[in-house]
Design an enzyme around this catalytic site. Structure first.
Site, PDB file in Angstrom:
ATOM      1  N   HIS A  19       0.810  -1.218   0.000  1.00 22.43           N
ATOM      2  CA  HIS A  19       0.000   0.000   0.000  1.00 22.43           C
ATOM      3  C   HIS A  19       0.843   1.267   0.000  1.00 22.43           C
ATOM      4  O   HIS A  19       0.420   2.287  -0.560  1.00 22.43           O
ATOM      5  CB  HIS A  19      -0.968  -0.036   1.179  1.00 22.43           C
ATOM      6  CG  HIS A  19      -1.999  -1.105   1.053  1.00 22.43           C
ATOM      7  ND1 HIS A  19      -2.457  -1.861   2.108  1.00 22.43           N
ATOM      8  CD2 HIS A  19      -2.651  -1.574  -0.050  1.00 22.43           C
ATOM      9  CE1 HIS A  19      -3.355  -2.727   1.679  1.00 22.43           C
ATOM     10  NE2 HIS A  19      -3.489  -2.572   0.377  1.00 22.43           N
ATOM     11  N   HIS A  42      -7.927  -8.186  -7.552  1.00 21.57           N
ATOM     12  CA  HIS A  42      -8.279  -9.005  -6.387  1.00 21.57           C
ATOM     13  C   HIS A  42      -8.511  -8.062  -5.209  1.00 21.57           C
ATOM     14  O   HIS A  42      -7.653  -7.903  -4.344  1.00 21.57           O
ATOM     15  CB  HIS A  42      -7.164 -10.006  -6.076  1.00 21.57           C
ATOM     16  CG  HIS A  42      -6.931 -11.003  -7.170  1.00 21.57           C
ATOM     17  ND1 HIS A  42      -6.248 -10.691  -8.327  1.00 21.57           N
ATOM     18  CD2 HIS A  42      -7.323 -12.297  -7.293  1.00 21.57           C
ATOM     19  CE1 HIS A  42      -6.213 -11.752  -9.110  1.00 21.57           C
ATOM     20  NE2 HIS A  42      -6.852 -12.733  -8.512  1.00 21.57           N
ATOM     21  N   SER A 100      -6.751  -2.125  -0.441  1.00 17.44           N
ATOM     22  CA  SER A 100      -6.363  -1.371  -1.642  1.00 17.44           C
ATOM     23  C   SER A 100      -7.502  -0.537  -2.216  1.00 17.44           C
ATOM     24  O   SER A 100      -7.265   0.603  -2.649  1.00 17.44           O
ATOM     25  CB  SER A 100      -5.833  -2.341  -2.703  1.00 17.44           C
ATOM     26  OG  SER A 100      -4.737  -3.071  -2.213  1.00 17.44           O
ATOM     27  N   GLU A 118     -13.724  -8.954  -7.377  1.00 13.99           N
ATOM     28  CA  GLU A 118     -13.575  -9.854  -6.235  1.00 13.99           C
ATOM     29  C   GLU A 118     -14.507 -11.041  -6.414  1.00 13.99           C
ATOM     30  O   GLU A 118     -15.699 -10.859  -6.661  1.00 13.99           O
ATOM     31  CB  GLU A 118     -13.884  -9.143  -4.912  1.00 13.99           C
ATOM     32  CG  GLU A 118     -13.758 -10.027  -3.689  1.00 13.99           C
ATOM     33  CD  GLU A 118     -12.423 -10.760  -3.634  1.00 13.99           C
ATOM     34  OE1 GLU A 118     -12.448 -12.005  -3.462  1.00 13.99           O
ATOM     35  OE2 GLU A 118     -11.360 -10.114  -3.767  1.00 13.99           O
ATOM     36  N   ASP A 143     -13.654 -13.057 -11.889  1.00 17.63           N
ATOM     37  CA  ASP A 143     -12.219 -13.306 -11.843  1.00 17.63           C
ATOM     38  C   ASP A 143     -11.488 -12.121 -12.465  1.00 17.63           C
ATOM     39  O   ASP A 143     -11.675 -11.814 -13.641  1.00 17.63           O
ATOM     40  CB  ASP A 143     -11.905 -14.600 -12.598  1.00 17.63           C
ATOM     41  CG  ASP A 143     -10.419 -14.861 -12.695  1.00 17.63           C
ATOM     42  OD1 ASP A 143      -9.730 -14.730 -11.673  1.00 17.63           O
ATOM     43  OD2 ASP A 143      -9.937 -15.183 -13.797  1.00 17.63           O
ATOM     44  N   ASP A 164      -2.836  -8.616  -6.887  1.00 15.85           N
ATOM     45  CA  ASP A 164      -2.301  -9.266  -5.681  1.00 15.85           C
ATOM     46  C   ASP A 164      -3.173 -10.457  -5.305  1.00 15.85           C
ATOM     47  O   ASP A 164      -3.893 -10.438  -4.314  1.00 15.85           O
ATOM     48  CB  ASP A 164      -2.137  -8.276  -4.524  1.00 15.85           C
ATOM     49  CG  ASP A 164      -3.454  -7.670  -4.065  1.00 15.85           C
ATOM     50  OD1 ASP A 164      -4.382  -7.582  -4.894  1.00 15.85           O
ATOM     51  OD2 ASP A 164      -3.560  -7.302  -2.887  1.00 15.85           O
TER      52      ASP A 164
END
Length: 284
Positions: A19, A42, A100, A118, A143, A164
């Site tokens: 971050h 993600h 994030s 997500e 995805d 990530d």
């Protein structure tokens, strides 16, 4: 992997590195008036309660953001990151940690887009509720690797892509490489940020940066790789000892920020005498 929940690890040393780099990149993007798109492949739940059952199970934040929380001697690059975490905790106590998506939403401007992916059935509803009705934010239960190509290139030809995944399965290492290769083919000037773990019993984790460097050889602004190792494997030779951030087309200011940031984080977050850092920048 759908079994993975980032809440167990929220605010740990890896989150601090990830971050802090994200904040520096987005600050740089904001220097130009032209809008840009952020894609988080993600996104997780968006934010995390550090007193939740998940977070308390390992309390990894105590050896991560917890070690920075009361410091007044942070380098400017880290002070900016910590100020955003403190703003997420209005009562002055470290109870919440922004994921994030929260960092991105707080730093983007009204004309900048935020696309969040997500897939986890527990995290997606939390993320969707948090950003429901927020202008400029799109949340999809899908995805992120598969959905990325359709988001590139953005109309403004400016964008930041954060990847990530959990890396619980070895397939994630290959999928990251495929996504970066495809992404660069569609959007060569994009800024791609790849977080990766350094897991003692997984050589793939130590080899990923080299594979990404090969794929990024033709990126207009090159690449950099920042690693932070804080500990040692457990008595059985297992465990994540640190993590890295690989950045394709890094802002020209990022290497200098990391040269200031990494030595400080190594000293502050060290969990063993073997703690160290490394910064590698592509030849110009």
């Amino acid at each position: 992997m759908l079994a993975y929940r980032h809440a167990y690890h929220a605010g740990n040393h890896a989150d601090v590195l990830k971050h802090a780099v994200l904040v520096r990149v987005l600050r740089h993007m904001n220097l130009k008036e032209k809008p840009y798109r952020i894609v988080d492949t993600h996104a997780g739940a968006g934010g995390y309660a550090l007193d939740s059952e998940f977070a308390r199970k390992k309390s990894e934040y105590a050896d991560g953001v917890g070690r920075l929380w009361a410091r007044e001697d942070l380098p400017e690059s880290l002070a900016d990151y910590l100020a955003l975490v403190r703003a997420f905790n209005a009562d002055g106590n470290l109870r919440l940690y922004p994921g994030s998506p929260e960092f991105a939403d707080r730093l983007r401007r009204p004309r900048d887009e935020l696309n969040l992916f997500e897939l986890h059935p527990g995290d997606h509803p939390v993320l969707a509720e948090r950003f429901a009705g927020v202008p400029g934010v799109e949340v999809r239960r899908a995805d992120g690797f598969s959905g990325l190509a359709k988001r590139l290139p953005p109309p403004s030809r400016r964008g930041v892509i954060l990847m990530d995944p959990s890396y619980e399965g070895l397939s994630d290492y290959a999928r990251v490489c495929d996504a970066v290769e495809t992404g660069l083919a569609r959007f060569a000037e994009g800024v791609f940020l790849v977080w990766y773990p350094l897991v003692h019993n997984k050589p793939e984790s130590f080899e990923l940066a080299g594979r990404l460097a090969g794929l990024s050889a033709r990126a207009p602004k090159g690449w950099l790789d920042a690693r932070l190792v804080v500990g040692e494997p457990d008595e059985k030779g297992f465990g994540m000892v640190g993590s890295g951030m690989f950045v394709v087309n890094p802002p020209h200011t990022l290497a200098a920020d990391l040269r200031e940031m990494l030595p400080y984080l190594t000293r502050l977050l060290a969990q063993s005498a073997s703690a160290h850092h490394r910064l590698e920048v592509s030849p110009t």
